[in-house]
Design an enzyme around this catalytic site. Structure first.
Site, short mmCIF file in Angstrom:
data_model
loop_
_atom_site.label_atom_id
_atom_site.label_comp_id
_atom_site.label_asym_id
_atom_site.label_seq_id
_atom_site.Cartn_x
_atom_site.Cartn_y
_atom_site.Cartn_z
N HIS A 1 0.81 -1.21 0.00
CA HIS A 1 0.00 0.00 0.00
C HIS A 1 0.85 1.27 0.00
O HIS A 1 0.41 2.32 -0.44
CB HIS A 1 -0.99 -0.01 1.18
CG HIS A 1 -0.36 0.21 2.52
ND1 HIS A 1 0.09 -0.81 3.31
CD2 HIS A 1 -0.12 1.35 3.21
CE1 HIS A 1 0.59 -0.32 4.42
NE2 HIS A 1 0.49 0.99 4.39
N TYR B 1 -3.29 5.59 13.82
CA TYR B 1 -4.24 4.48 13.73
C TYR B 1 -4.43 3.74 15.05
O TYR B 1 -5.52 3.21 15.32
CB TYR B 1 -3.89 3.54 12.57
CG TYR B 1 -2.77 2.54 12.79
CD1 TYR B 1 -2.94 1.41 13.59
CD2 TYR B 1 -1.55 2.69 12.15
CE1 TYR B 1 -1.93 0.48 13.75
CE2 TYR B 1 -0.53 1.77 12.30
CZ TYR B 1 -0.72 0.67 13.11
OH TYR B 1 0.28 -0.26 13.27
N ARG C 1 3.43 12.69 25.31
CA ARG C 1 4.68 12.64 26.07
C ARG C 1 5.86 12.37 25.14
O ARG C 1 6.94 12.94 25.30
CB ARG C 1 4.61 11.57 27.16
CG ARG C 1 3.82 11.99 28.38
CD ARG C 1 3.91 10.94 29.48
NE ARG C 1 5.29 10.77 29.95
CZ ARG C 1 5.86 11.49 30.91
NH1 ARG C 1 5.17 12.47 31.49
NH2 ARG C 1 7.09 11.26 31.28
N ARG D 1 13.45 10.57 25.88
CA ARG D 1 14.08 10.47 27.20
C ARG D 1 14.13 9.03 27.67
O ARG D 1 13.25 8.22 27.38
CB ARG D 1 13.30 11.30 28.22
CG ARG D 1 13.73 12.76 28.31
CD ARG D 1 15.08 12.93 29.00
NE ARG D 1 15.12 12.34 30.31
CZ ARG D 1 14.68 12.92 31.41
NH1 ARG D 1 14.14 14.11 31.36
NH2 ARG D 1 14.80 12.31 32.58
N ASN E 1 6.75 3.88 28.36
CA ASN E 1 5.75 4.43 27.43
C ASN E 1 5.93 3.85 26.04
O ASN E 1 4.95 3.56 25.34
CB ASN E 1 5.89 5.96 27.39
CG ASN E 1 4.73 6.62 26.65
OD1 ASN E 1 3.59 6.15 26.68
ND2 ASN E 1 5.01 7.73 25.98
N TYR F 1 -7.62 -6.87 14.64
CA TYR F 1 -7.12 -7.06 13.29
C TYR F 1 -7.00 -8.54 12.91
O TYR F 1 -7.31 -8.93 11.78
CB TYR F 1 -5.74 -6.41 13.12
CG TYR F 1 -5.66 -4.97 13.53
CD1 TYR F 1 -6.75 -4.11 13.42
CD2 TYR F 1 -4.47 -4.44 14.04
CE1 TYR F 1 -6.66 -2.79 13.80
CE2 TYR F 1 -4.37 -3.11 14.41
CZ TYR F 1 -5.48 -2.29 14.30
OH TYR F 1 -5.38 -0.99 14.69
N GLN F 2 -6.53 -9.37 13.86
CA GLN F 2 -6.34 -10.79 13.58
C GLN F 2 -7.40 -11.68 14.25
O GLN F 2 -7.21 -12.88 14.37
CB GLN F 2 -4.94 -11.23 14.06
CG GLN F 2 -3.79 -10.40 13.53
CD GLN F 2 -3.56 -10.58 12.05
OE1 GLN F 2 -4.12 -11.48 11.43
NE2 GLN F 2 -2.75 -9.72 11.46
N HIS F 3 -8.48 -11.08 14.68
CA HIS F 3 -9.57 -11.85 15.29
C HIS F 3 -10.08 -12.87 14.29
O HIS F 3 -10.19 -12.59 13.09
CB HIS F 3 -10.70 -10.92 15.73
CG HIS F 3 -11.74 -11.60 16.57
ND1 HIS F 3 -12.78 -12.31 16.01
CD2 HIS F 3 -11.90 -11.68 17.90
CE1 HIS F 3 -13.54 -12.80 16.97
NE2 HIS F 3 -13.02 -12.44 18.14
N ARG G 1 -24.41 -13.99 7.77
CA ARG G 1 -23.58 -14.51 8.86
C ARG G 1 -23.42 -16.03 8.79
O ARG G 1 -23.23 -16.71 9.81
CB ARG G 1 -24.16 -14.12 10.24
CG ARG G 1 -24.16 -12.63 10.50
CD ARG G 1 -22.77 -12.06 10.64
NE ARG G 1 -22.10 -12.47 11.86
CZ ARG G 1 -20.90 -12.04 12.22
NH1 ARG G 1 -20.22 -11.23 11.43
NH2 ARG G 1 -20.36 -12.45 13.34
#
Length: 358
Positions: free
Chosen positions: A22, A103, A121, A140, A146, A162-164, A239
């Site tokens: 992409h 995202y 941060r 830092r 973080n 995403y991978q469910h 379904r």
């Protein structure tokens, strides 16, 4: 827009297509938008240089447009002293970039999954330091946790969304339907040329027409040649999706044997027949990691300290538990606190020397 995500590898091999990325599609789309909207004069109006800046934009998205082993610096849009600019949009060094910030924040919000990574941060502490002769974006040393949160939330979104298994099987069913419809749907591109679903990404005018409407067109069509594709999409809407059987972590058994599905189709020892064929199974291989396969992406980051803000270093976390000894001073007047700090620093140095001598 269906940007090639639903074109399976089987279709790539069948049509002998080059592997679709992409990022490359984004560069092609940029060229299309510039041409269709005559944007180069607009860029010049605002002080930009299209001959350099268009290349720079593409390189920020996809990396070097042409890699050369002879040259140490493959980028053309900006000189080597501006190397840190190429870590902002698509960071090939460690994956820490604004695209990921965007995202992860958006998807976490809409999926109701708590995002513990604080990009504010990171931006607050971001600093350009020199590493191995090139400038790179560092943060830092206190931000190590973080940064782990960034890759953890990415992994969590892959695992829970995403991978469910339901998401992946529907994605594959759409790909299967498009594969069966490929060649029966024509899309007009530039110059009146016609393209199929699998070749529309070769022409950006045709590609812009490859929208969700394709799904609806197949679903509502009465054409006999689209019957198989239409039935698959109708099953998705109703379904009636493929049923989950089970999952295992792969062993060293070759993928070719696993994907063949022959063993799955064989009846059990106490059964004469099970009416199952290899083509009755859909086997999906799911890969989930922290962004760099089996590597720790934080190990590829550089950090600076408060005392040495211009010196970048790596932090290699191998132990995921820690013990802290915190010392407090009961007297809170400035003189007592400063004396306590000096005493603590002295004791710490002595302790370090004793550990080295042990």
């Amino acid at each position: 827009m269906y940007d090639g995500l639903f074109l399976p590898k089987a279709l790539e091999k069948k049509r002998k297509l080059k592997k679709w990325k992409h990022e490359n599609g984004s560069c092609d789309m940029l060229d299309h938008l510039l041409k269709e909207n005559n944007l180069e004069p607009v860029m010049e109006k605002y002080g930009l240089k299209p001959e350099d800046d268009i290349i720079f934009i593409k390189e920020m998205i996809a990396g070097p447009l042409q890699e050369s082993k002879e040259q140490e610096w493959d980028f053309k849009g900006r000189p080597e002293e501006k190397s840190f600019l190429y870590e902002i949009v698509s960071n090939k060094r460690n994956g820490v970039d604004v695209d990921k910030f965007d995202y992860l924040a958006r998807d976490s919000l809409y999926l109701g999954i708590k995002n513990t990574f604080d990009f504010h941060r990171f931006l607050q502490f971001a600093r350009v330091c020199e590493v191995d002769g090139r400038k790179t974006i560092c943060t830092r040393d206190i931000e190590e946790d973080n940064m782990y949160d960034l890759f953890y939330i990415r992994h969590r979104l892959h695992k829970r969304a995403y991978q469910h298994r339901v998401n992946k099987v529907i994605e594959h069913m759409i790909a299967e339907a498009f594969l069966k419809a490929d060649g029966h749907i024509e899309i007009e591109g530039s110059g009146g040329r016609m393209f199929t679903l699998s070749t529309a990404n070769e022409d950006m005018e045709a590609y812009t027409k490859l929208t969700d409407n394709v799904f609806e067109e197949i679903l509502k069509s009465s054409r006999p040649e689209l019957q198989e594709a239409r039935e698959i999409l109708q099953n998705i809407v109703s379904r009636k999706i493929y049923k989950f059987v089970g999952e295992r972590k792969p062993s060293r058994i070759g993928k070719a044997r696993l994907l063949a599905g022959k063993k799955l189709a064989q009846p059990l020892p106490d059964e004469e027949e099970n009416n199952l064929k290899p083509e009755d199974f859909e086997i999906l291989v799911i890969n989930m990691d922290y962004g760099m396969k089996d590597k720790n992406p934080v190990e590829h980051m550089h950090f600076y300290s408060k005392k040495e803000p211009d010196v970048a270093s790596r932090i290699r976390t191998e132990i995921f538990s820690e013990q802290l000894i915190r010392v407090f001073c009961k007297k809170i007047d400035e003189q007592s606190v400063e004396a306590a700090r000096q005493q603590f620093e002295q004791c710490s140095k002595s302790f370090t020397k004793e550990r080295k001598n042990d």
